[in-house]
Design a protein around this motif. Structure first.
Motif, mmCIF file in Angstrom:
data_model
loop_
_atom_site.group_PDB
_atom_site.id
_atom_site.type_symbol
_atom_site.label_atom_id
_atom_site.label_comp_id
_atom_site.label_asym_id
_atom_site.label_seq_id
_atom_site.Cartn_x
_atom_site.Cartn_y
_atom_site.Cartn_z
ATOM 1 N N GLU A 144 0.850 -1.184 0.000
ATOM 2 C CA GLU A 144 0.000 0.000 0.000
ATOM 3 C C GLU A 144 0.891 1.242 0.000
ATOM 4 N N HIS A 145 0.512 2.222 -0.778
ATOM 5 C CA HIS A 145 1.268 3.467 -0.804
ATOM 6 C C HIS A 145 0.310 4.638 -0.971
ATOM 7 N N SER A 146 0.784 5.783 -0.544
ATOM 8 C CA SER A 146 -0.061 6.965 -0.680
ATOM 9 C C SER A 146 -0.027 7.429 -2.126
ATOM 10 N N GLY A 147 -0.998 8.166 -2.491
ATOM 11 C CA GLY A 147 -1.072 8.675 -3.851
ATOM 12 C C GLY A 147 -2.518 8.826 -4.256
ATOM 13 N N ARG A 148 -2.687 9.495 -5.323
ATOM 14 C CA ARG A 148 -4.040 9.753 -5.806
ATOM 15 C C ARG A 148 -4.571 8.520 -6.519
ATOM 16 N N PRO A 149 -5.756 8.057 -6.171
ATOM 17 C CA PRO A 149 -6.321 6.903 -6.863
ATOM 18 C C PRO A 149 -6.759 7.275 -8.277
ATOM 19 N N SER A 150 -6.749 6.308 -9.150
ATOM 20 C CA SER A 150 -7.180 6.542 -10.512
ATOM 21 C C SER A 150 -8.686 6.772 -10.541
ATOM 22 N N THR A 151 -9.084 7.882 -11.123
ATOM 23 C CA THR A 151 -10.509 8.184 -11.198
ATOM 24 C C THR A 151 -11.041 8.050 -12.615
ATOM 25 N N SER A 152 -10.162 7.986 -13.597
ATOM 26 C CA SER A 152 -10.605 7.940 -14.987
ATOM 27 C C SER A 152 -10.940 6.539 -15.463
ATOM 28 N N THR A 153 -10.511 5.528 -14.737
ATOM 29 C CA THR A 153 -10.790 4.163 -15.179
ATOM 30 C C THR A 153 -11.860 3.519 -14.312
ATOM 31 N N ASP A 154 -12.793 4.325 -13.854
ATOM 32 C CA ASP A 154 -13.880 3.789 -13.039
ATOM 33 C C ASP A 154 -14.934 3.130 -13.933
ATOM 34 N N GLU A 155 -15.894 2.511 -13.306
ATOM 35 C CA GLU A 155 -16.918 1.731 -14.030
ATOM 36 C C GLU A 155 -17.718 2.592 -15.009
ATOM 37 N N GLN A 156 -17.992 3.817 -14.629
ATOM 38 C CA GLN A 156 -18.762 4.716 -15.491
ATOM 39 C C GLN A 156 -18.020 4.989 -16.802
ATOM 40 N N HIS A 157 -16.725 5.303 -16.704
ATOM 41 C CA HIS A 157 -15.943 5.570 -17.914
ATOM 42 C C HIS A 157 -15.772 4.305 -18.757
ATOM 43 N N VAL A 158 -15.568 3.169 -18.106
ATOM 44 C CA VAL A 158 -15.425 1.908 -18.835
ATOM 45 C C VAL A 158 -16.696 1.634 -19.636
ATOM 46 N N ASN A 159 -17.852 1.807 -19.021
ATOM 47 C CA ASN A 159 -19.121 1.572 -19.712
ATOM 48 C C ASN A 159 -19.326 2.544 -20.871
ATOM 49 N N LYS A 160 -18.941 3.791 -20.686
ATOM 50 C CA LYS A 160 -19.097 4.796 -21.751
ATOM 51 C C LYS A 160 -18.203 4.456 -22.943
ATOM 52 N N VAL A 161 -16.939 4.091 -22.669
ATOM 53 C CA VAL A 161 -16.025 3.704 -23.756
ATOM 54 C C VAL A 161 -16.570 2.481 -24.476
ATOM 55 N N LYS A 162 -17.042 1.500 -23.735
ATOM 56 C CA LYS A 162 -17.586 0.285 -24.337
ATOM 57 C C LYS A 162 -18.769 0.610 -25.244
ATOM 58 N N GLU A 163 -19.655 1.456 -24.759
ATOM 59 C CA GLU A 163 -20.829 1.845 -25.536
ATOM 60 C C GLU A 163 -20.426 2.521 -26.849
ATOM 61 N N LEU A 164 -19.469 3.458 -26.773
ATOM 62 C CA LEU A 164 -19.032 4.177 -27.971
ATOM 63 C C LEU A 164 -18.333 3.259 -28.967
ATOM 64 N N VAL A 165 -17.501 2.359 -28.465
ATOM 65 C CA VAL A 165 -16.759 1.450 -29.349
ATOM 66 C C VAL A 165 -17.703 0.466 -30.025
ATOM 67 N N LEU A 166 -18.707 -0.013 -29.302
ATOM 68 C CA LEU A 166 -19.648 -0.949 -29.914
ATOM 69 C C LEU A 166 -20.487 -0.277 -31.000
ATOM 70 N N LYS A 167 -20.747 1.021 -30.855
ATOM 71 C CA LYS A 167 -21.480 1.759 -31.881
ATOM 72 C C LYS A 167 -20.627 1.983 -33.124
ATOM 73 N N ASN A 168 -19.329 2.271 -32.921
ATOM 74 C CA ASN A 168 -18.443 2.571 -34.043
ATOM 75 C C ASN A 168 -17.040 2.065 -33.735
#
Length: 96
Positions: free
Chosen positions: A24-48
């Protein structure tokens, strides 16, 4: 692995460390690879499937690195002939 790292690992295990997992170490957690962003990317890629990473970064407003991480690690996709396809299909597309 460099000699310096080998000595560091040797020292750590000699002092009682039992696992090779990251500690374990201190630092800012990743916020861009959360479930919401993953679902949005998946949705966009499946469309095009011809979208490029730059398009996805502009549409979702997250970093290029985060988009690439989502595509590769979370969705298991890879770019083949300018299309995003599941990694398991790579071998099929190469032979054609």
């Amino acid at each position: 692995m460099s000699q310096k790292n080998v000595y560091k690992w040797y020292k750590d295990f000699k002092e009682g460390r039992e696992r090779v997992d990251d500690l374990e170490h201190s630092g800012r957690p990743s916020t861009s690879t959360d479930e919401q962003h993953v679902n949005k990317v998946k949705e966009l890629v499946l469309k095009n499937r011809r979208l490029i990473v730059k398009d996805l970064t502009d549409m979702i407003e997250i970093s290029e690195g985060s988009v690439k991480t989502i595509l590769k690690d979370h969705l298991g996709l890879r770019k083949v002939k300018s299309r995003l396809v599941p990694k398991t299909l790579n071998y099929c597309t190469r032979s054609s």
